[in-house]
Write an enzyme that holds these catalytic residues in place. Structure first.
Site, PDB file in Angstrom:
ATOM      1  N   HIS A 139       0.784  -1.233   0.000  1.00 47.32           N
ATOM      2  CA  HIS A 139       0.000   0.000   0.000  1.00 47.32           C
ATOM      3  C   HIS A 139       0.819   1.288   0.000  1.00 47.32           C
ATOM      4  O   HIS A 139       0.278   2.361  -0.234  1.00 47.32           O
ATOM      5  CB  HIS A 139      -1.012   0.003   1.157  1.00 47.32           C
ATOM      6  CG  HIS A 139      -0.435   0.191   2.517  1.00 47.32           C
ATOM      7  ND1 HIS A 139      -1.176   0.723   3.557  1.00 47.32           N
ATOM      8  CD2 HIS A 139       0.795  -0.077   3.044  1.00 47.32           C
ATOM      9  CE1 HIS A 139      -0.441   0.769   4.652  1.00 47.32           C
ATOM     10  NE2 HIS A 139       0.752   0.290   4.362  1.00 47.32           N
ATOM     11  N   HIS A 140       2.142   1.219   0.243  1.00 52.34           N
ATOM     12  CA  HIS A 140       2.982   2.428   0.167  1.00 52.34           C
ATOM     13  C   HIS A 140       3.561   2.649  -1.231  1.00 52.34           C
ATOM     14  O   HIS A 140       3.981   3.767  -1.550  1.00 52.34           O
ATOM     15  CB  HIS A 140       4.148   2.335   1.158  1.00 52.34           C
ATOM     16  CG  HIS A 140       3.739   2.279   2.593  1.00 52.34           C
ATOM     17  ND1 HIS A 140       2.932   3.240   3.167  1.00 52.34           N
ATOM     18  CD2 HIS A 140       4.023   1.376   3.577  1.00 52.34           C
ATOM     19  CE1 HIS A 140       2.744   2.937   4.447  1.00 52.34           C
ATOM     20  NE2 HIS A 140       3.382   1.811   4.714  1.00 52.34           N
ATOM     21  N   SER A 141       3.637   1.619  -2.050  1.00 50.94           N
ATOM     22  CA  SER A 141       4.313   1.754  -3.349  1.00 50.94           C
ATOM     23  C   SER A 141       3.488   2.625  -4.294  1.00 50.94           C
ATOM     24  O   SER A 141       2.260   2.644  -4.265  1.00 50.94           O
ATOM     25  CB  SER A 141       4.570   0.379  -3.963  1.00 50.94           C
ATOM     26  OG  SER A 141       3.370  -0.313  -4.177  1.00 50.94           O
TER      27      SER A 141
ATOM     28  N   GLN B 236      -0.245   5.853   1.579  1.00 48.81           N
ATOM     29  CA  GLN B 236      -0.267   6.973   0.638  1.00 48.81           C
ATOM     30  C   GLN B 236      -0.238   6.518  -0.810  1.00 48.81           C
ATOM     31  O   GLN B 236      -0.745   7.208  -1.705  1.00 48.81           O
ATOM     32  CB  GLN B 236       0.887   7.948   0.935  1.00 48.81           C
ATOM     33  CG  GLN B 236       2.256   7.560   0.392  1.00 48.81           C
ATOM     34  CD  GLN B 236       3.017   6.583   1.272  1.00 48.81           C
ATOM     35  OE1 GLN B 236       2.417   5.790   1.993  1.00 48.81           O
ATOM     36  NE2 GLN B 236       4.346   6.634   1.206  1.00 48.81           N
TER      37      GLN B 236
END
Length: 500
Positions: free
Chosen positions: A136-138, A179
């Site tokens: 979910h951060h990539s 993000q």
């Protein structure tokens, strides 16, 4: 109609690790994935799932979210030496690469898409993909925070393209803000992203202004991004404004499903079909009665679950329908994976019809002395010999309405049965018999046995009942014989006593 829960997992996703010292990344280890799988195994959940094989995500699927340039960078790490891997990793925030990272990242994407296909095709109702690396951060052009490919964002784009979906909800409860997902969908009204994360006024990683509550999306996607940031706050006083107009049956609730003020969210969701019909009508007393029953079932299963997981030795649960709760309790035992033996003792009113006894279903009609304790004869002469012959792994004692046995007899029975099944006993008490709770609790907690009253020899009627049962069942239960105290071999049956 779809049923079952899918589980997608492959050990190969544990085949990469950090090859150099990096305090920022040293917590990202294969054991993070393995421990989750082992916990499922420990709680006997694996056998309850539909196992779906893993596949690799294709380059086309990965590029639903990521650029071809970034894909080529990740692909090139397969042949790099340690020095080259360190250099590439240094281009991103809190990420490391390994020669197996690309393969594992493709498996993580493919596993997530397999889950989407399994649910959308109706093969299962829901499911879980245990994957590594996370996603979910990539971002489109960057790895970030241990994440390589954004698995969930790819899954949402894939579901929209393959199945024509127009509304997708993504719920993200990681302690860090995802993000990467927010960036992908911040202008897309077809995906509502909800993230609940620690923020600490932008002092908690990823240290971004756009992780705050006022980042609500942009353009057409404005209003479809919800951030719930945690900021450290130690209250000196807690006030609860406790409105109950969200309760089931309230006439003000007209949105299809009302969350009960009394039930947990999970229970309400599971039972919503039972209640939909009454939500837009006036307050219905029958609904309240039904909800009370469902809550009592939940309580019984909750106590039983703690016993099965050996968090407690024994327990008591009140129920508005003790007999129905018992059926649910037995089913929960089997769902949990208890494949051994259960002794069920049902203390209820006298049966109106004569039932034939069998090895695993025994009805004992006992006439209790109102003033003196005559139950020793039944316990020592019949109940304990059968129970010790059976050697149960769990005991359920159900005390129904209009019971035929008094508080002294029930306390005596509870005390003496604790020598079996490592004292793993669940007592389900009908709510009309709630006055028994204190006595049963004392018996279960090891408080010295109460005064059982003056001993009374069994009546002629009771003696004949015991003799009848012993003669009928002594070939089945060897401890009922005067000699030969061999134990029965292990079975997977449930022995049911009905004491009427």
């Amino acid at each position: 109609m779809a049923s079952g829960t899918a589980l997608i997992y492959d050990d190969e996703m544990t085949s990469y690790k950090l090859l150099w010292d990096n305090p920022e990344c040293d917590i990202e280890v294969p054991e993070r994935l393995l421990s989750s799988y082992e916990q499922l195994k420990h709680y006997h959940l694996l056998e309850r799932c539909v196992h779906v094989p893993v596949r690799e995500g294709t380059e086309e699927e990965i590029m639903l979210v990521h650029s071809s340039e970034y894909l080529e960078v990740v692909k090139s790490t397969q042949t790099m030496n340690e020095e080259e891997l360190r250099r590439v990793s240094g281009n991103y925030d809190a990420v490391y690469f390994h020669p197996n990272t690309y393969r594992c990242a493709k498996l993580a994407v493919g596993a997530t898409l397999q889950l989407v296909d399994s649910v959308m095709s109706g093969k299962v109702c829901n499911g879980m993909a245990l994957v590594r690396p996370p996603g979910h951060h990539s971002q489109r052009n960057a790895a970030n925070g241990f994440c390589v490919f954004n698995n969930v964002a790819i899954a949402a784009q894939y579901a929209k393209r393959r199945y024509g979906l127009q509304r997708i909800l993504i719920v993200d409860w990681d302690v860090h803000h995802g993000q990467g997902i927010q960036y992908v969908f911040e202008e897309d009204p077809s995906v509502l992203y909800y993230s609940w994360h620690r923020y600490e006024h932008q002092q908690f990683w990823p240290l971004l202004r756009e992780s705050d509550y006022d980042a609500v999306g942009q353009g057409k996607g404005k209003g479809f991004n919800f951030n719930v940031p945690w900021n450290k706050f130690v209250p000196e006083l807690i006030l609860v404004s406790s409105g109950y107009d969200s309760g089931i049956g309230d006439p003000e609730v007209c949105n299809g499903i009302a969350e009960s003020s009394l039930a947990s969210v999970s229970t309400t969701f599971a039972l919503k079909h039972c209640f939909d019909f009454g939500l837009q009508s006036a307050f219905d007393a029958e609904l309240v009665k039904e909800e009370r029953t469902l809550l009592s079932l939940q309580n019984v299963v909750a106590v039983l679950d703690k016993i099965l997981k050996k968090k407690v030795c024994n327990g008591i649960a009140e129920s508005s329908l003790a007999s129905v709760s018992t059926t649910f309790a037995l089913k929960h035992c089997f769902d949990f994976g208890l494949q051994r033996k259960i002794l069920l003792m049902n203390i209820c009113q006298k049966q109106q019809t004569e039932k034939t006894n069998s090895k695993y279903h025994i009805s004992l009609n006992w006439k209790e002395d109102a003033e003196r304790n005559n139950f020793f004869c039944a316990v020592l002469g019949f109940i304990l010999p059968v129970a010790y012959s059976y050697q149960p792994d769990l005991m359920l004692i159900v005390i129904g309405p209009n019971r035929s046995l008094g508080v002294n007899g029930i306390s005596l029975l509870t005390c003496l049965l604790q020598g079996l099944a490592e004292s793993r006993i669940l007592v389900v008490i009908q709510d009309t018999e709630i006055n028994l709770v204190q006595s049963v609790a004392k018996a279960l907690s090891g408080v010295p046995a109460p005064d059982f009253g003056a001993y009374a020899p069994a009546s002629q009627e009771n003696v004949l009942e015991i003799k009848r049962l012993r003669n009928q069942l002594q070939q089945e239960w060897k401890m009922l014989r005067c000699s030969g105290l061999e134990m029965e071999s292990k079975t997977k049956h449930t022995v049911i006593f009905a004491m009427n």
